[in-house]
Design an enzyme around this catalytic site. Structure first.
Site, PDB file in Angstrom:
ATOM      1  N   LYS A  43     -26.025  11.955 -28.808  1.00 25.32           N
ATOM      2  CA  LYS A  43     -25.262  12.483 -27.671  1.00 25.32           C
ATOM      3  C   LYS A  43     -23.783  12.536 -28.027  1.00 25.32           C
ATOM      4  CE  LYS A  43     -28.321  12.779 -24.228  1.00 25.32           C
ATOM      5  NZ  LYS A  43     -28.240  12.116 -22.978  1.00 25.32           N
TER       6      LYS A  43
ATOM      7  N   CYS B 163     -27.909 -14.945  -9.687  1.00 18.64           N
ATOM      8  CA  CYS B 163     -28.280 -15.813  -8.588  1.00 18.64           C
ATOM      9  C   CYS B 163     -29.757 -16.133  -8.813  1.00 18.64           C
ATOM     10  CB  CYS B 163     -28.092 -15.079  -7.267  1.00 18.64           C
ATOM     11  SG  CYS B 163     -28.885 -15.931  -5.902  1.00 18.64           S
TER      12      CYS B 163
ATOM     13  N   CYS C 256     -25.973 -15.052  -0.823  1.00 18.65           N
ATOM     14  CA  CYS C 256     -26.605 -16.233  -0.230  1.00 18.65           C
ATOM     15  C   CYS C 256     -25.800 -17.508  -0.440  1.00 18.65           C
ATOM     16  CB  CYS C 256     -28.021 -16.418  -0.780  1.00 18.65           C
ATOM     17  SG  CYS C 256     -28.053 -16.936  -2.508  1.00 18.65           S
TER      18      CYS C 256
ATOM     19  N   CYS D   8     -23.048 -16.921  -5.149  1.00 19.36           N
ATOM     20  CA  CYS D   8     -23.654 -15.614  -4.867  1.00 19.36           C
ATOM     21  C   CYS D   8     -23.007 -15.008  -3.626  1.00 19.36           C
ATOM     22  CB  CYS D   8     -25.159 -15.786  -4.645  1.00 19.36           C
ATOM     23  SG  CYS D   8     -25.951 -14.268  -4.052  1.00 19.36           S
TER      24      CYS D   8
ATOM     25  N   TYR E 280     -38.267  25.388 -29.230  1.00 21.81           N
ATOM     26  CA  TYR E 280     -38.092  24.420 -30.313  1.00 21.81           C
ATOM     27  C   TYR E 280     -39.327  23.559 -30.568  1.00 21.81           C
ATOM     28  CZ  TYR E 280     -36.836  21.678 -26.173  1.00 21.81           C
ATOM     29  OH  TYR E 280     -36.833  21.111 -24.932  1.00 21.81           O
TER      30      TYR E 280
END
Ligand code: IVH
Length: 667
Positions: free
Chosen positions: A310, A422, A407, A404, A222
């Site tokens: 698609k 975070c 943490c 979070c 192609y």
């Protein structure tokens, strides 16, 4: 029979066999019974055995002759093999057409083609003979799979003109061969292939061409890659010419004058797709005129003159059990659905991204729901919606935490963003993800330093930042599980070696937002040192063709951060290379006649070959392109220059003859 007679007979047999092969495998229209083909082939084999000196690589007897290889050689694609941007609905297609129209003055025609679900392949012919076939690889470097490709009967071993041309297409496995092959594999208790694309790829990556030969692969061409002598003006002319040369092109392509016609074509094939005897996963839409293609150019990733529509993906039902939260490299918190295992489009799915909280609310997805799963672009699993009818009343609403999960610091939602983040720069989850990216293959490529080791290094508090990585010693590493003297030595060596990487690897590894590996390469090539880039302004960066506004802005912001300046000076003192080591853009003579100019060569030259002329112009800072547009500065016309010369005259572009070119080069 003497040698001369044999030579004549051999030539005659080859021509006949090539013709029969073309009729059977390309045109699907045999003119002789198989037995006659076999008999001629036998005759040719015998003659070639008798006169081994007359065997050539493009003889029909040589399709399955190759010996098994130890490994594939690398092949450089001088014209990169790009991928395409995606469209998922009619609106996306209209946007594409609008953008294209804005980038060029004349009206646009499109060519629509089926998007074959196989493997992108490049075939090189020198003076009409097939000499090399390669995979796409990463787009710039592929693998030499010539022997395997020779076994595909629709690939001509020689073409109708003595052209030196690189053509491109998609190798695939037709449905019938796929079903037959999997049946056979199951009978032998071998794992069946998930889909025809995997089967085709698996077959072409066999080191023994005899295996590929048994797999009945096919190919549609192609496109054209490198082609010095190319003079055609449109993609549709190229498709016709490929067919003329003897290549198999897909017959379903259509030229469309409007985007409405394109949409109609797309809708037609969405319904007709099951009736084809090969797999397609969408439609490719290309701007037909090559000068317009050139005018529209490329973004860092894909051409602006083409797009892939698609088809919507296959769906399946399953139960959502849990929602897991992860912290990404940039602090974004991503919820992931944990699902009861279910098969979708060939693979088993157990997890799927839920993207963000808004999406969960919008779709009203609850823990315990029955959900519809699909694969976006047939690759990444996604939760489409909850099935309300199946609710029992035991389903629970899901809420994102305020803190979070890694943490404990408070999560924020930045302006104009849906994601929760975070923003603690020392959040261990972010640092860990950043490091995993830093050592990865396309970044610093540190062998032996995978995700598992990074996690251990964090747990043992041995590293927190990229710089810490370069401070690790033998004692540190020996503490880790399953790390003996040998692996420690290897790892330290790999870390040390990575210090010498060329600039683009470090740049990509730093994880600057929107800067992918390709853009990192462009930046490194352009600025040559980290220092130059650190001091570059927004205007300096945006001036580079392949870099857009969003990326330029992100780069400037990144280098303005104090922590970044510190990190870079730390890395420098740890002896990391901060310079580009790749091939330099040639030292360019800025005062030359060609500096910064776009030049088109057309017609026959008498003294210089086209590639000599091209190299000389590039050496003087010009760039040589294939078709004339209003961006062209000079057209150099040899004898019998055709439509390109006409067009240049129409556009009022400066035109030179070969003598004028030689004069400038002599100076
Ligand atoms: S054109 C720059 N045409 O789809 C133009 N691609 O993302 C690049 N493909 O890698 C490709 N059928 O493997 C083109 N008719 C077609 C195609 C096609 C399948 C594949 C190809 C490429 C990918 C595009």
């Amino acid at each position: 029979m003497d040698k001369k007679q044999a030579q004549e007979k051999i030539a005659e047999l080859r021509e006949l066999l090539n013709q029969y092969n073309h009729e059977y495998h390309v045109l699907d229209h045999p003119s002789v019974p198989d037995a006659e083909y076999d008999q001629k082939m036998q005759e040719l084999r015998k003659l070639e055995e008798e006169f081994p000196g007359l065997v050539t690589a493009d003889s029909p007897t040589q399709r399955v002759g190759g010996e098994p290889l130890d490994a594939f050689q690398k092949v450089q694609h001088n014209v990169p093999m790009l991928s395409l941007g995606n469209a998922f609905n009619a609106n996306d297609l209209r946007d594409f057409a609008r953008r294209a129209a804005q980038g060029t003055d004349d009206p646009i025609s499109f060519v629509c083609e089926l998007k074959i679900d196989g493997l992108a392949i490049s075939l090189t012919y020198e003076n009409g003979t097939f000499v090399r076939g390669a995979t796409r690889g990463d787009g710039t470097t592929g693998e030499d799979i010539t022997s395997n490709l020779k076994t595909i009967r629709s690939i001509p071993l020689s073409i109708k003109e003595k052209e030196t041309i690189e053509v491109r297409g998609e190798a695939f496995m037709p449905h019938k061969s796929f079903v037959a092959m999997n049946k056979e594999r199951e009978a032998k208790e071998e794992e069946p292939f998930a889909n025809p694309r995997n089967a085709a790829a698996g077959s072409l990556r066999q080191l023994d061409p005899k295996i590929a030969a048994k797999r009945s692969l096919d190919i549609f061409l192609y496109g054209v890659g490198e082609w010095e002598a190319g003079t055609l003006e449109s993609h549709s002319e190229r498709l016709d010419y490929l067919k003329e040369l003897g290549f198999k092109t897909n017959p379903e392509w259509r030229k469309c004058e409007t985007i409405d016609d394109v949409i109609e074509y797309v809708e037609y094939w969405e319904n007709e797709r099951p009736n084809l005897n090969y797999e397609i996963d969408g439609i490719v839409i290309k701007v037909d005129n090559l000068a317009q293609q050139e005018e529209l150019g490329f973004t860092a990733k894909s051409p602006r003159w083409a797009i892939a529509y698609k088809f919507p993906a296959e769906e399946a039902l399953t139960t959502l059990r849990e929602i897991e939260l992860s912290v990404g490299r940039t602090g974004v918190i991503t919820p992931t659905a944990i699902l009861d295992a279910v098969k979708v489009a060939g693979t088993t799915v157990k997890r799927a991204s839920l993207h963000n909280e808004d999406l969960i609310r919008e779709k009203d997805i609850r823990l315990g729901d029955t959900v519809v799963i699909k694969k976006a672009g047939d690759i990444i699993p996604e939760v489409v919606r909850a099935v309300e009818d199946k609710r029992t009343g035991n389903e629970k609403e899901f809420f994102m935490p305020d803190e979070c999960p890694a943490c404990g610091s408070e999560l924020v939602r930045l302006e104009e963003e849906v994601a929760l983040r975070c923003i603690n720069p020392n959040c261990p989850a972010q640092l860990k993800e950043g490091l995993i990216h830093f050592v990865s293959r396309n970044a610093m490529n540190i062998d032996g330093l995978g995700e598992k080791v990074i996690i251990q290094l964090f747990q043992e508090n041995l590293i927190q930042t990229i710089a810490d990585l370069y401070r690790l010693n033998r004692e540190d590493l020996l503490q880790l599980e399953r790390m003996g003297e040998k692996s420690v030595a290897n790892l330290l060596k790999a870390i040390d070696t990575s210090k010498d990487n060329s600039l683009e690897r470090l740049l990509f590894g730093l994880g600057i937002r929107f800067v992918g590996s390709k853009a990192a390469k462009t930046l490194a090539e352009h600025f040559e040192t980290m220092e130059n880039l650190q001091h570059a302004t927004y205007d300096d960066i945006i001036a580079i063709n392949e870099i857009g506004e969003k990326m330029a802005d992100s780069i400037v912001r990144y280098f303005a951060e104090e922590e970044v300046t510190e990190l870079l000076s730390e890395l420098k003192s740890l002896n990391l290379n901060m310079e580009y080591k790749g091939p330099k853009k040639q030292d360019i003579d800025e005062d030359s006649e060609f500096s910064g100019k776009t030049v088109v060569l057309t017609g026959k030259m008498e003294i210089l070959t086209r590639s000599e002329a091209k190299a000389a112009i590039e050496q003087l800072g010009g760039s040589v392109t294939g078709s004339v547009s209003k961006k062209t500065d000079i057209v150099i016309a040899g004898d019998d220059a055709g439509s390109k010369l006409d067009k240049a005259q129409k556009l009022g572009i400066t035109i030179w003859n070969e003598n004028q070119l030689r004069e400038v080069l002599n100076n």
